[in-house]
Motif scaffolding. Structure first.
Motif, short mmCIF file in Angstrom:
data_model
loop_
_atom_site.label_atom_id
_atom_site.label_comp_id
_atom_site.label_asym_id
_atom_site.label_seq_id
_atom_site.Cartn_x
_atom_site.Cartn_y
_atom_site.Cartn_z
N ARG A 36 0.81 -1.06 0.11
CA ARG A 36 0.14 0.16 0.08
C ARG A 36 0.91 1.32 0.05
NH1 ARG A 36 -3.46 -3.69 2.51
NH2 ARG A 36 -2.44 -3.35 4.59
N GLY A 56 -8.34 -8.42 -5.16
CA GLY A 56 -8.29 -9.08 -4.07
C GLY A 56 -7.55 -10.39 -4.27
N GLY A 57 -6.53 -10.54 -5.59
CA GLY A 57 -5.59 -11.45 -5.91
C GLY A 57 -4.43 -11.04 -5.35
N VAL A 59 -0.41 -10.60 -5.19
CA VAL A 59 0.71 -9.76 -6.08
C VAL A 59 1.72 -11.02 -6.26
CG1 VAL A 59 2.32 -8.25 -6.00
CG2 VAL A 59 0.07 -7.76 -4.91
N VAL A 64 7.09 -9.71 -3.80
CA VAL A 64 6.66 -9.76 -2.33
C VAL A 64 8.06 -10.40 -1.89
CG1 VAL A 64 4.32 -9.46 -1.92
CG2 VAL A 64 5.23 -11.67 -2.52
N ARG A 88 2.27 -16.29 1.52
CA ARG A 88 1.12 -16.56 1.30
C ARG A 88 0.93 -17.29 0.24
NH1 ARG A 88 -1.14 -10.94 2.62
NH2 ARG A 88 -3.36 -11.00 2.43
N GLN A 92 6.69 -18.70 -1.77
CA GLN A 92 7.16 -17.53 -0.91
C GLN A 92 7.60 -18.14 0.43
OE1 GLN A 92 4.11 -14.77 -0.20
NE2 GLN A 92 3.53 -14.57 -2.12
N ARG A 174 -10.60 -12.52 -1.94
CA ARG A 174 -9.27 -12.78 -0.86
C ARG A 174 -9.44 -14.08 -0.36
NH1 ARG A 174 -9.84 -7.19 2.11
NH2 ARG A 174 -7.93 -7.76 3.29
P1 AMP Z 1 -3.22 -7.60 3.42
O1 AMP Z 1 -3.02 -6.15 4.02
O2 AMP Z 1 -2.38 -8.61 4.06
O3 AMP Z 1 -4.56 -8.07 3.67
O4 AMP Z 1 -2.99 -7.69 2.12
C1 AMP Z 1 -3.58 -6.93 1.01
C2 AMP Z 1 -3.37 -7.40 -0.35
O5 AMP Z 1 -1.86 -7.31 -0.66
C3 AMP Z 1 -3.67 -8.96 -0.63
O6 AMP Z 1 -5.02 -9.05 -0.90
C4 AMP Z 1 -2.68 -9.02 -1.60
O7 AMP Z 1 -3.18 -8.64 -3.09
C5 AMP Z 1 -1.51 -8.35 -1.58
N1 AMP Z 1 -0.48 -9.16 -0.68
C6 AMP Z 1 -0.24 -8.75 0.52
N2 AMP Z 1 0.73 -9.65 0.93
C7 AMP Z 1 0.96 -10.33 -0.14
C8 AMP Z 1 1.97 -11.58 -0.33
N3 AMP Z 1 2.66 -12.08 0.78
N4 AMP Z 1 1.59 -12.30 -1.39
C9 AMP Z 1 0.86 -11.59 -2.39
N5 AMP Z 1 0.21 -10.71 -2.42
C10 AMP Z 1 0.11 -10.02 -1.10
#
Ligand code: AMP
Length: 236
Positions: A36, A56-57, A59, A64, A88, A92, A174
């Protein structure tokens, strides 16, 4: 101490990571927060992540993994860190294993936070945070409203933000990503003897207590080198 908090969106990983990090003088590493921040800064990573996060997919793993590899090199991580939202995927998790092995570091535990699915959507749909970057206190419309309407309990700020992906529709994507890509990590860490599961349906403070119980008492400030030296001297 290096710790992973594992659980679906809305399980309370961020809330608990902040509290445990504060108590144990660890750093909270949230890949969601970092992504973010990258979006807000308009960086190339942010540009790549923005559209995926909005739906909601997940990354891409390479992005990461690189973010975490760079971040754990920072001096503030030397005392240990809590991974919140990473790993996730199995790729990873394997990359994290390699990173830690290369630095002769070990995971202390992986805490799985269990919450019923129907509760997750409600939790996520009602959450908001103080917009003051230095504060960022988290709230919930019903479960943790501000004491005074529209005023942050912690810093007195009056601006709040809601995440664009915290809505019922994106939440379903998500959750699907969690079950498909992330939940296999439960078996992965169980097989390594690192998994500890807790009931995260309880209130925030009860969940913190459960985590504290399984991690053991944080090293009290007084058991620093000075106290240990003093004890050793008086034992002579
Ligand atoms: P969070 O704040 O942990 O709910 O993450 C928000 C969004 O960021 C997730 O829905 C993913 O799109 C992305 N994201 C966060 N961490 C990861 C990760 N380790 N791998 C892939 N996408 C991630």
């Amino acid at each position: 101490m290096i710790l992973i908090l594992l659980g679906p969106p809305g399980a309370g990983k961020g809330t608990q990571a902040k509290e445990i990090a504060r108590k144990r003088r660890l750093v909270q590493l949230s890949t969601g927060d970092m992504l973010r921040a990258a979006i807000a800064a308009g960086s190339p990573v942010g540009l790549q992540a923005k559209a995926v996060m909005a739906t909601g997919g997940l990354v891409a793993d390479e992005i990461v993994i690189q973010i975490i590899a760079d971040r754990i090199e920072q001096p503030d991580c030397a005392n240990g860190f809590i991974l919140d939202g990473f790993p996730r995927t199995l790729a990873q998790a394997a990359a994290l294993d390699a990173m830690l092995r290369a630095r002769k570091l070990e995971l202390a535990a992986v805490v799985e936070m269990k919450v019923d699915d129907e509760v997750l959507i409600d939790r996520v749909a009602g959450r908001f945070t103080c917009a003051n970057k230095a504060c960022g206190e988290g709230y919930h419309d019903r479960h943790k409203p501000t004491a005074k309407p529209g005023v942050c309990d912690v810093c007195g700020g009056t601006a709040f933000t809601r995440r664009p992906d915290d809505n019922a529709e994106t939440m379903r994507t998500r959750l699907t990503a969690y079950y498909k890509e992330t939940s296999p990590l439960i078996g992965y860490y169980f097989a390594k003897g690192l998994l500890q599961s807790i009931d995260a349906m309880a209130g925030i403070e009860d969940v913190t207590r459960s985590i504290d119980k399984l991690l053991g008492k944080p090293a009290a400030k007084a058991t620093s080198v000075r106290t240990v030296t003093k004890r050793a001297q008086s034992a002579r």
